[in-house]
Design a protein around this motif. Structure first.
Motif, PDB file in Angstrom:
ATOM      1  N   MET A  78       7.056   9.031  -9.583  1.00 54.19           N
ATOM      2  CA  MET A  78       7.791   8.466 -10.729  1.00 54.19           C
ATOM      3  C   MET A  78       7.209   7.130 -11.133  1.00 54.19           C
ATOM      4  N   GLY A  79       7.172   6.909 -12.449  1.00 53.48           N
ATOM      5  CA  GLY A  79       6.621   5.680 -13.007  1.00 53.48           C
ATOM      6  C   GLY A  79       5.370   5.969 -13.813  1.00 53.48           C
ATOM      7  N   MET A  80       5.358   5.502 -15.076  1.00 58.79           N
ATOM      8  CA  MET A  80       4.209   5.637 -15.963  1.00 58.79           C
ATOM      9  C   MET A  80       3.880   4.229 -16.479  1.00 58.79           C
ATOM     10  N   SER A 128       9.431   4.501  -5.760  1.00 54.96           N
ATOM     11  CA  SER A 128       8.313   5.397  -6.084  1.00 54.96           C
ATOM     12  C   SER A 128       7.215   5.302  -5.027  1.00 54.96           C
ATOM     13  N   THR A 129       6.614   6.457  -4.691  1.00 56.71           N
ATOM     14  CA  THR A 129       5.442   6.427  -3.794  1.00 56.71           C
ATOM     15  C   THR A 129       4.177   6.808  -4.548  1.00 56.71           C
ATOM     16  N   GLY A 132       0.797  -1.226   0.000  1.00 55.43           N
ATOM     17  CA  GLY A 132       0.000   0.000   0.000  1.00 55.43           C
ATOM     18  C   GLY A 132       0.828   1.274   0.000  1.00 55.43           C
ATOM     19  N   SER A 133       2.138   1.160  -0.186  1.00 55.73           N
ATOM     20  CA  SER A 133       2.982   2.367  -0.109  1.00 55.73           C
ATOM     21  C   SER A 133       3.077   3.115  -1.439  1.00 55.73           C
ATOM     22  N   VAL A 134       2.490   2.539  -2.493  1.00 53.00           N
ATOM     23  CA  VAL A 134       2.535   3.207  -3.804  1.00 53.00           C
ATOM     24  C   VAL A 134       1.126   3.668  -4.188  1.00 53.00           C
TER      25      VAL A 134
END
Ligand SMILES: *Cc1c(COP(=O)(O)O)cnc(C)c1O
Length: 237
Positions: free
Chosen positions: A208-210, A222-223, A36-38
């Motif tokens: 960050m991250g797509m 990434s969060t 659940g951290s992202v």
């Protein structure tokens, strides 16, 4: 054409959302991240109100947009919902007021001038506007963002502005083919994030991250991932 229209209508947003959430969970497990951290930001730029509505019905509440003019009618379409709107695009000087008034987050702060305007123009009765500094980790001249070297001074400046809350850093790295190469780009943002936090800042957001590099981003810490096409399909507006 007929089949294309049909294919668009057949996109099952609830199913896509569930799959993306599963992929996030799997990556959290694989890379020993806290469950659940992202956070999942659904990037609805270029997508219709109908599609956003489907996502809302499936329980998604946070949406990302990159054009003010496109975002305003979408926001107006959900007056009763507790939706959260994130601005993730290039900020034009003459749009800062409306952005500061209507959005909950801005991920794309790149200079002091924009930060100052957003702070001055954010309504004082609202909670502070959450911001991330957009950092150009790939050091490419054509990429938007503050350089890694200049980021600490910009962070210092933003943290002192009364109506902004500096939450963290955002990046859009140059596309890479392999997980290792993608991770190396994100690692640069993480190193900056950690050094800022060692120097008195209390940042909690790594945006960050797509769709194409989400796994690498989660591996690096990434969060918040910003996912568009994997949820909504090809953009059609
Ligand atoms: C469009 C966009 C995304 C989403 O990209 P997808 O590849 O569709 O997931 C994320 N972040 C920013 C800043 C964008 O402009």
């Amino acid at each position: 054409m007929q089949s294309l229209v049909l294919a668009r209508n057949l996109i099952n947003i609830a199913k896509n959302l569930a799959e993306v959430k599963q992929q996030i969970q799997d990556a959290e497990t694989l890379f020993k991240r806290e469950p659940g951290s992202v956070f999942l930001l659904a990037v609805s730029k270029g997508q219709s109100i109908e599609k956003i509505e489907q996502a809302v019905l499936a329980g998604q509440l946070a949406f990302g947009e990159n054009h003010l003019q496109e975002a305003l009618p979408k926001m107006a379409a959900f007056p009763d919902k507790k939706l959260e709107w994130h601005f993730i695009g290039l900020i034009q000087r003459n749009k800062t007021k409306k952005i500061a008034e209507h959005f909950d987050w801005v991920h794309s702060v790149t200079n002091q001038h924009l930060a100052k305007r957003l702070s001055e123009q954010h309504p004082a009765h609202l909670p502070p506007l959450n911001i991330c500094l957009q950092v150009n980790v790939s050091q490419q001249a054509n990429k938007l963002g503050v350089s890694i070297n200049e980021a600490p001074a910009l962070a210092e400046y933003c943290a002192a502005l009364p109506h902004l809350k500096l939450r963290g850093l955002m990046t859009i790295p140059t596309p890479k083919d392999t997980l290792q190469e993608q991770r190396a780009e994100f690692a640069k943002l993480v190193a900056l994030f950690q050094s800022l936090n060692e120097n008195k800042f209390q940042l909690d957001t790594l945006s960050m991250g797509m769709s194409n590099d989400m796994k690498a981003a989660i591996a690096e810490g990434s969060t918040l991932v910003r996912i568009g096409t994997a949820i909504f399909g090809i953009r059609d507006l």
